[in-house]
Design a protein around this motif. Structure first.
Motif, PDB file in Angstrom:
ATOM      1  N   GLN A 329      24.716  12.637  67.802  1.00  0.00           N
ATOM      2  CA  GLN A 329      24.617  12.058  69.141  1.00  0.00           C
ATOM      3  C   GLN A 329      23.185  12.102  69.664  1.00  0.00           C
ATOM      4  O   GLN A 329      22.710  11.133  70.272  1.00  0.00           O
ATOM      5  CB  GLN A 329      25.558  12.786  70.095  1.00  0.00           C
ATOM      6  CG  GLN A 329      27.032  12.579  69.791  1.00  0.00           C
ATOM      7  CD  GLN A 329      27.934  13.195  70.838  1.00  0.00           C
ATOM      8  OE1 GLN A 329      27.466  13.895  71.751  1.00  0.00           O
ATOM      9  NE2 GLN A 329      29.226  12.953  70.722  1.00  0.00           N
ATOM     10  N   ILE A 330      22.501  13.217  69.456  1.00  0.00           N
ATOM     11  CA  ILE A 330      21.117  13.323  69.922  1.00  0.00           C
ATOM     12  C   ILE A 330      20.224  12.356  69.154  1.00  0.00           C
ATOM     13  O   ILE A 330      19.290  11.758  69.714  1.00  0.00           O
ATOM     14  CB  ILE A 330      20.606  14.766  69.784  1.00  0.00           C
ATOM     15  CG1 ILE A 330      21.492  15.717  70.600  1.00  0.00           C
ATOM     16  CG2 ILE A 330      19.159  14.871  70.266  1.00  0.00           C
ATOM     17  CD1 ILE A 330      21.596  15.369  72.074  1.00  0.00           C
ATOM     18  N   TYR A 403      22.543   4.556  79.907  1.00  0.00           N
ATOM     19  CA  TYR A 403      23.697   5.183  80.575  1.00  0.00           C
ATOM     20  C   TYR A 403      24.434   6.091  79.593  1.00  0.00           C
ATOM     21  O   TYR A 403      24.766   7.247  79.923  1.00  0.00           O
ATOM     22  CB  TYR A 403      24.634   4.112  81.115  1.00  0.00           C
ATOM     23  CG  TYR A 403      25.932   4.660  81.664  1.00  0.00           C
ATOM     24  CD1 TYR A 403      25.984   5.238  82.926  1.00  0.00           C
ATOM     25  CD2 TYR A 403      27.095   4.616  80.906  1.00  0.00           C
ATOM     26  CE1 TYR A 403      27.165   5.751  83.426  1.00  0.00           C
ATOM     27  CE2 TYR A 403      28.284   5.131  81.404  1.00  0.00           C
ATOM     28  CZ  TYR A 403      28.317   5.694  82.665  1.00  0.00           C
ATOM     29  OH  TYR A 403      29.488   6.198  83.144  1.00  0.00           O
ATOM     30  N   ILE A 404      24.680   5.595  78.387  1.00  0.00           N
ATOM     31  CA  ILE A 404      25.358   6.399  77.370  1.00  0.00           C
ATOM     32  C   ILE A 404      24.469   7.566  76.947  1.00  0.00           C
ATOM     33  O   ILE A 404      24.945   8.698  76.775  1.00  0.00           O
ATOM     34  CB  ILE A 404      25.733   5.520  76.166  1.00  0.00           C
ATOM     35  CG1 ILE A 404      26.784   4.486  76.582  1.00  0.00           C
ATOM     36  CG2 ILE A 404      26.242   6.369  75.009  1.00  0.00           C
ATOM     37  CD1 ILE A 404      27.116   3.467  75.503  1.00  0.00           C
ATOM     38  N   SER A 405      23.167   7.319  76.788  1.00  0.00           N
ATOM     39  CA  SER A 405      22.238   8.387  76.405  1.00  0.00           C
ATOM     40  C   SER A 405      22.239   9.500  77.440  1.00  0.00           C
ATOM     41  O   SER A 405      22.285  10.693  77.092  1.00  0.00           O
ATOM     42  CB  SER A 405      20.826   7.816  76.244  1.00  0.00           C
ATOM     43  OG  SER A 405      20.775   6.878  75.189  1.00  0.00           O
ATOM     44  N   ASP A 406      22.198   9.138  78.712  1.00  0.00           N
ATOM     45  CA  ASP A 406      22.211  10.137  79.780  1.00  0.00           C
ATOM     46  C   ASP A 406      23.519  10.932  79.747  1.00  0.00           C
ATOM     47  O   ASP A 406      23.518  12.149  79.953  1.00  0.00           O
ATOM     48  CB  ASP A 406      22.026   9.445  81.126  1.00  0.00           C
ATOM     49  CG  ASP A 406      21.960  10.431  82.281  1.00  0.00           C
ATOM     50  OD1 ASP A 406      21.061  11.304  82.263  1.00  0.00           O
ATOM     51  OD2 ASP A 406      22.802  10.354  83.199  1.00  0.00           O
ATOM     52  N   SER A 407      24.641  10.246  79.492  1.00  0.00           N
ATOM     53  CA  SER A 407      25.933  10.936  79.413  1.00  0.00           C
ATOM     54  C   SER A 407      25.941  11.935  78.267  1.00  0.00           C
ATOM     55  O   SER A 407      26.433  13.065  78.417  1.00  0.00           O
ATOM     56  CB  SER A 407      27.061   9.918  79.225  1.00  0.00           C
ATOM     57  OG  SER A 407      27.119   9.011  80.308  1.00  0.00           O
ATOM     58  N   ILE A 408      25.380  11.557  77.122  1.00  0.00           N
ATOM     59  CA  ILE A 408      25.338  12.452  75.962  1.00  0.00           C
ATOM     60  C   ILE A 408      24.507  13.686  76.271  1.00  0.00           C
ATOM     61  O   ILE A 408      24.923  14.820  75.976  1.00  0.00           O
ATOM     62  CB  ILE A 408      24.769  11.699  74.736  1.00  0.00           C
ATOM     63  CG1 ILE A 408      25.764  10.641  74.256  1.00  0.00           C
ATOM     64  CG2 ILE A 408      24.433  12.679  73.609  1.00  0.00           C
ATOM     65  CD1 ILE A 408      25.226   9.745  73.158  1.00  0.00           C
ATOM     66  N   ILE A 409      23.335  13.491  76.867  1.00  0.00           N
ATOM     67  CA  ILE A 409      22.461  14.629  77.172  1.00  0.00           C
ATOM     68  C   ILE A 409      23.122  15.559  78.176  1.00  0.00           C
ATOM     69  O   ILE A 409      23.062  16.798  78.050  1.00  0.00           O
ATOM     70  CB  ILE A 409      21.091  14.135  77.683  1.00  0.00           C
ATOM     71  CG1 ILE A 409      20.377  13.319  76.600  1.00  0.00           C
ATOM     72  CG2 ILE A 409      20.227  15.305  78.129  1.00  0.00           C
ATOM     73  CD1 ILE A 409      20.111  14.076  75.330  1.00  0.00           C
ATOM     74  N   ARG A 410      23.766  14.998  79.208  1.00  0.00           N
ATOM     75  CA  ARG A 410      24.442  15.838  80.194  1.00  0.00           C
ATOM     76  C   ARG A 410      25.600  16.614  79.564  1.00  0.00           C
ATOM     77  O   ARG A 410      25.862  17.760  79.942  1.00  0.00           O
ATOM     78  CB  ARG A 410      24.932  14.984  81.362  1.00  0.00           C
ATOM     79  CG  ARG A 410      23.812  14.570  82.310  1.00  0.00           C
ATOM     80  CD  ARG A 410      24.310  13.922  83.586  1.00  0.00           C
ATOM     81  NE  ARG A 410      24.736  12.547  83.372  1.00  0.00           N
ATOM     82  CZ  ARG A 410      25.980  12.134  83.362  1.00  0.00           C
ATOM     83  NH1 ARG A 410      26.970  12.996  83.555  1.00  0.00           N
ATOM     84  NH2 ARG A 410      26.284  10.861  83.171  1.00  0.00           N
ATOM     85  N   GLU A 411      26.304  15.994  78.609  1.00  0.00           N
ATOM     86  CA  GLU A 411      27.381  16.706  77.905  1.00  0.00           C
ATOM     87  C   GLU A 411      26.838  17.879  77.096  1.00  0.00           C
ATOM     88  O   GLU A 411      27.569  18.839  76.824  1.00  0.00           O
ATOM     89  CB  GLU A 411      28.112  15.735  76.979  1.00  0.00           C
ATOM     90  CG  GLU A 411      28.990  14.731  77.719  1.00  0.00           C
ATOM     91  CD  GLU A 411      29.579  13.675  76.794  1.00  0.00           C
ATOM     92  OE1 GLU A 411      29.293  13.741  75.578  1.00  0.00           O
ATOM     93  OE2 GLU A 411      30.308  12.795  77.281  1.00  0.00           O
ATOM     94  N   HIS A 412      25.577  17.821  76.714  1.00  0.00           N
ATOM     95  CA  HIS A 412      24.935  18.920  75.988  1.00  0.00           C
ATOM     96  C   HIS A 412      24.288  19.933  76.934  1.00  0.00           C
ATOM     97  O   HIS A 412      23.580  20.843  76.477  1.00  0.00           O
ATOM     98  CB  HIS A 412      23.870  18.366  75.027  1.00  0.00           C
ATOM     99  CG  HIS A 412      24.439  17.801  73.761  1.00  0.00           C
ATOM    100  ND1 HIS A 412      25.118  16.598  73.719  1.00  0.00           N
ATOM    101  CD2 HIS A 412      24.450  18.284  72.481  1.00  0.00           C
ATOM    102  CE1 HIS A 412      25.494  16.358  72.467  1.00  0.00           C
ATOM    103  NE2 HIS A 412      25.115  17.352  71.702  1.00  0.00           N
ATOM    104  N   GLY A 413      24.505  19.766  78.234  1.00  0.00           N
ATOM    105  CA  GLY A 413      23.928  20.695  79.200  1.00  0.00           C
ATOM    106  C   GLY A 413      22.457  20.474  79.459  1.00  0.00           C
ATOM    107  O   GLY A 413      21.771  21.377  79.958  1.00  0.00           O
TER     108      GLY A 413
END
Length: 461
Positions: A329-330, A403-413
Motif C-alpha cells: 500500500q505504501i 484521496y486514496i493515498s491519504d486514506s492509506i497513510i491515515r490507516e497506517h497512523g
C-alpha cells in the motif's frame, strides 16, 4: 253595536280583510328577511371562524415544521415571514431576515436555477432544486435543497419555500461514492494483477534465454579473445562485423555486459510489478524497509522518469529504520506521488527529489517527494485531498489518487501533507510511525543516487 256597523257593510269588510292580508304579508316578509339576514350573519361568522381556524392551523404547521420555511413575494423576492427552523438554520433573527432578498441567504446562481426550475402543475407553479449553496451565520457555507410553490394568502400571491439542510447527506453520499470508487479501483487492480502475472510469465521466459545466452556468449568471447589477439599479431589488423579489430577487444565485453545488465533489470522490473499488484493475504502489519519500497517504486516508474526529466534524485540514507505497515500500500502511495511530481514538470530540465529520513524527536519515518513543477494555487491546495478533485481532468484524471493515498497513510497512523506555491513546485511529505531503531534498517548503501541515462543500460562506462 252601533259603533261597529261599518264592519257590517260587506264592502268595508272586504277592504279590511285586504289591508289585514297585506299587513300580514309584510310581517311574513320582514320575518323572512330577518331570518335570512340572521342566517347570513351566522354563515359569515362560521366562515370567519373557519378562516381563523385555518389560518391558525397554517400558522401552527408553519411554526412547527421541521424544515426551514420562508415566505417571500414573487415579484421582488422580499422575505415576509420565516419559521423558527429557518432562524435556527440560518443562525439569524427575524429582524435580520424579514425584508431582505432571498438571494441574501442563497447563492444567486443557485437561486436562479431554482426559479428556472418552475413547472406548471394543476394548481400552481412548483419549483425545486436538490443542491443549492446557502449561508449560515452559525454553520458557515451549507448545502440545502429548495422546494417552492406559489400560494394565495389574504388575496396576495406569495411563494412558500422550504429549505432542508443537506450538508451531512451530501458528505455521506460523497464518501459512499469515494468508497465505491475505491472498490472499482481495487477490482481494476485485481484484474491488472492477473494481466501482469500473465505478461510477466511471457516476458520472463525469453528474458531467461537472453540472460543465459548472453552469459554463455560472454564466456565464449573470453575464450576466443586470446585467439583473435594472436591472429591479429600474425596477420595484422582485420574487421569483424564491420568493426576494426583494435576496438573489438574492448567494445564486445561492454556489449555483452550491457545485455546481461539489461536482462537483470527486466527481471527486477517484472518482479516489482508482480509484487505491486499482488493481493495481500492478510491485513497483519509487519516491519517494512522504506528505502526498499522507494527503490521498487522508482524501478516500476523507470520509463516515466526518463520520459519527464533528466534530473531525478534519490537520497536514501541507510540508517532509516523500518515502519510497521503494509508495504504494498505504501508503495502505491509513493508511485502516485512520484507520478504526480513527474507530470507537473514543464520540461526535462526540471528535477524531482525523493528522500527518506528519520525524525528522531517525533519517532517517525519521513518520505519527501519534491518537484520543480508548476505548483498549485491556494484554492487547489485546499481541495487537493478531496475525492474527485483533479487538476488533470483533460488528461483523464479521476481525482481519486491522492484521496486514496491519504486514506492509506491515515490507516497506517501517519500523515500526508503538501506544500506548494504556484509556479515554484510542490513538496509532498509522508510521516509514518517508526517501528524502532533497534530493528535492521533498510535502504541503499549510497547516501545520494541519481538515476542514470538509459544509454548506460546498454554499455558499461
Amino acid at each position: 253595536m252601533k259603533d261597529y256597523e261599518p264592519f257590517a257593510h260587506p264592502h268595508r269588510k272586504a277592504e279590511l280583510q285586504v289591508h289585514l292580508g297585506i299587513w300580514l304579508l309584510g310581517l311574513i316578509f320582514l320575518g323572512a328577511r330577518l331570518v335570512y339576514l340572521r342566517r347570513r350573519q351566522d354563515d359569515q361568522d362560521r366562515v370567519r371562524m373557519a378562516l381563523r381556524e385555518s389560518e391558525a392551523r397554517f400558522r401552527q404547521l408553519f411554526e412547527q415544521n421541521d424544515d426551514a420555511l420562508l415566505l417571500f413575494r414573487p415579484e421582488n423576492f422580499e422575505v415576509i415571514d420565516v419559521n423558527p427552523m429557518a432562524l435556527e438554520l440560518l443562525g439569524l433573527t427575524r429582524q435580520d431576515i424579514i425584508g431582505q432578498k432571498i438571494q441574501s441567504f442563497v447563492l444567486a446562481e443557485d437561486f436562479q436555477a431554482f426559479v428556472e426550475s418552475g413547472a406548471i402543475s394543476d394548481s400552481a407553479p412548483l419549483f425545486q432544486t436538490e443542491r443549492a449553496t446557502s449561508f449560515s451565520k452559525s454553520k458557515g457555507e451549507i448545502t440545502v435543497s429548495l422546494r417552492g410553490k406559489i400560494l394565495t394568502l389574504e388575496n396576495e400571491c406569495i411563494v412558500y419555500c422550504s429549505m432542508r439542510d443537506m450538508t451531512e447527506k451530501v458528505r455521506l453520499m460523497e464518501e459512499i461514492q469515494a468508497s465505491q470508487a475505491k472498490l472499482i479501483h481495487a477490482d481494476k487492480m485485481a484484474s491488472l494483477g492477473l494481466l501482469v502475472s500473465s505478461v510477466a510469465h511471457e516476458i520472463n521466459n525469453p528474458n531467461t534465454y537472453i540472460s543465459a545466452n548472453a552469459t554463455m556468449l560472454a564466456q565464449a568471447w573470453q575464450d576466443a579473445s586470446p585467439i583473435l589477439l594472436d591472429y591479429r599479431r600474425e596477420h595484422g589488423e582485420f574487421s569483424l562485423g564491420g568493426l576494426p579489430s583494435d576496438e573489438i577487444e574492448t567494445l564486445v565485453p561492454r556489449l555483452f555486459n550491457g545485455i546481461i545488465d539489461g536482462s537483470r533489470r527486466i527481471t527486477e522490473i517484472v518482479n516489482n510489478m508482480r509484487e505491486f499488484v499482488k493481493t495481500e493475504k492478510s491485513n497483519r502489519q509487519r516491519p517494512v524497509e522504506i528505502n526498499r519500497i522507494i527503490q521498487a517504486a522508482t524501478s516500476i516508474l523507470w520509463h516515466h522518469i526518463h520520459k519527464h526529466t533528466d534530473h531525478f534524485h534519490l537520497e536514501l540514507p541507510p540508517a532509516v529504520p523500518p515502519f510497521m505497515g503494509r508495504g504494498q500500500q505504501i508503495e502505491q502511495v509513493v508511485i502516485n506521488l512520484i507520478m504526480n511530481a513527474l507530470q507537473s514538470l514543464p520540461d526535462k530540465t526540471r528535477g524531482v527529489w525523493v528522500t527518506s529520513r528519520l525524525d528522531d524527536s517525533a519517532g517517525q519515518v519521513v518520505i519527501t517527494v519534491r518537484d520543480e513543477g508548476k505548483g498549485m494555487t491556494v484554492e487547489e491546495l485546499e481541495q487537493l485531498k478531496e475525492p474527485f478533485f483533479t487538476t488533470k481532468a483533460d488528461e483523464g484524471g479521476t481525482g481519486l489518487g491522492l484521496y486514496i493515498s491519504d486514506s492509506i497513510i491515515r490507516e497506517h497512523g501517519g500523515t500526508l501533507e503538501f506544500q506548494s506555491e504556484h509556479g515554484s513546485g510542490t513538496t509532498a511529505t509522508i510521516r509514518l510511525p517508526a517501528a524502532g531503531t533497534g530493528m535492521k534498517p533498510g535502504g541503499s548503501a549510497n547516501k545520494t543516487q541519481q538515476i542514470p541515462d538509459d544509454s548506460a543500460a546498454t554499455t558499461l562506462p
